[in-house]
Design a protein around this motif. Structure first.
Motif, PDB file in Angstrom:
ATOM      1  N   UNK A   9     -28.599 -18.450   7.289  1.00 52.68           N
ATOM      2  CA  UNK A   9     -27.316 -18.705   6.533  1.00 52.68           C
ATOM      3  C   UNK A   9     -29.506 -19.509   5.311  1.00 52.68           C
ATOM      4  N   UNK A  10     -28.965 -19.008   3.773  1.00 50.88           N
ATOM      5  CA  UNK A  10     -30.160 -19.895   3.633  1.00 50.88           C
ATOM      6  C   UNK A  10     -29.546 -20.373   2.107  1.00 50.88           C
ATOM      7  N   UNK A  11     -29.664 -21.554   1.782  1.00 51.81           N
ATOM      8  CA  UNK A  11     -29.319 -22.160   0.781  1.00 51.81           C
ATOM      9  C   UNK A  11     -30.634 -22.477  -0.511  1.00 51.81           C
ATOM     10  N   UNK A  12     -30.305 -22.257  -1.298  1.00 51.51           N
ATOM     11  CA  UNK A  12     -31.245 -21.618  -2.424  1.00 51.51           C
ATOM     12  C   UNK A  12     -30.685 -22.692  -3.813  1.00 51.51           C
ATOM     13  N   UNK A  13     -31.146 -24.579  -3.662  1.00 51.29           N
ATOM     14  CA  UNK A  13     -30.990 -24.881  -5.285  1.00 51.29           C
ATOM     15  C   UNK A  13     -32.118 -24.906  -5.946  1.00 51.29           C
ATOM     16  N   UNK A  14     -32.344 -23.221  -6.723  1.00 52.21           N
ATOM     17  CA  UNK A  14     -33.188 -23.615  -7.684  1.00 52.21           C
ATOM     18  C   UNK A  14     -34.158 -24.657  -8.552  1.00 52.21           C
ATOM     19  N   UNK A  15     -34.894 -25.352  -8.723  1.00 55.89           N
ATOM     20  CA  UNK A  15     -34.973 -26.012  -9.919  1.00 55.89           C
ATOM     21  C   UNK A  15     -35.806 -25.384 -11.078  1.00 55.89           C
ATOM     22  N   UNK A  70     -27.654 -21.924  -8.494  1.00 52.69           N
ATOM     23  CA  UNK A  70     -26.919 -22.077  -6.629  1.00 52.69           C
ATOM     24  C   UNK A  70     -26.731 -21.445  -6.076  1.00 52.69           C
ATOM     25  N   UNK A  71     -27.448 -21.241  -4.710  1.00 48.95           N
ATOM     26  CA  UNK A  71     -26.181 -20.175  -4.279  1.00 48.95           C
ATOM     27  C   UNK A  71     -26.880 -20.343  -2.720  1.00 48.95           C
ATOM     28  N   UNK A  72     -25.590 -20.226  -1.985  1.00 46.76           N
ATOM     29  CA  UNK A  72     -25.427 -20.000  -0.506  1.00 46.76           C
ATOM     30  C   UNK A  72     -25.397 -18.842   0.598  1.00 46.76           C
TER      31      UNK A  72
END
Length: 63
Positions: free
Chosen positions: A1-7, A27-29
């Motif tokens: 699992x990868x959670x991307x919380x890009x700023x 924002x993606x999981x």
């Protein structure tokens, strides 16, 4: 699992999804189950939205 919380910067490139135009969600999981790789489930959302519910695959004890 990868959670991307890009700023900043662009999100990682993904193959297009059959449902139409590319999403603008930042924002993606990404959930990648070993038995279905290289396919994965992608859950996208915006900062103003709650993180969506998604199934998290876990191995049973002893596997």
């Amino acid at each position: 699992m990868e959670i991307d919380l890009l700023r900043a910067y662009d999100p990682m490139a993904m193959h297009p999804i059959d449902t139409g135009a590319a999403s603008t969600a930042r924002y993606r999981i990404l959930v990648s189950r070993s038995e279905y790789r290289p396919r994965a489930d992608l859950y996208e959302f915006f900062l103003q939205e709650p993180i969506p519910e998604f199934p998290l695959p876990l191995k049973a004890a002893g596997e």
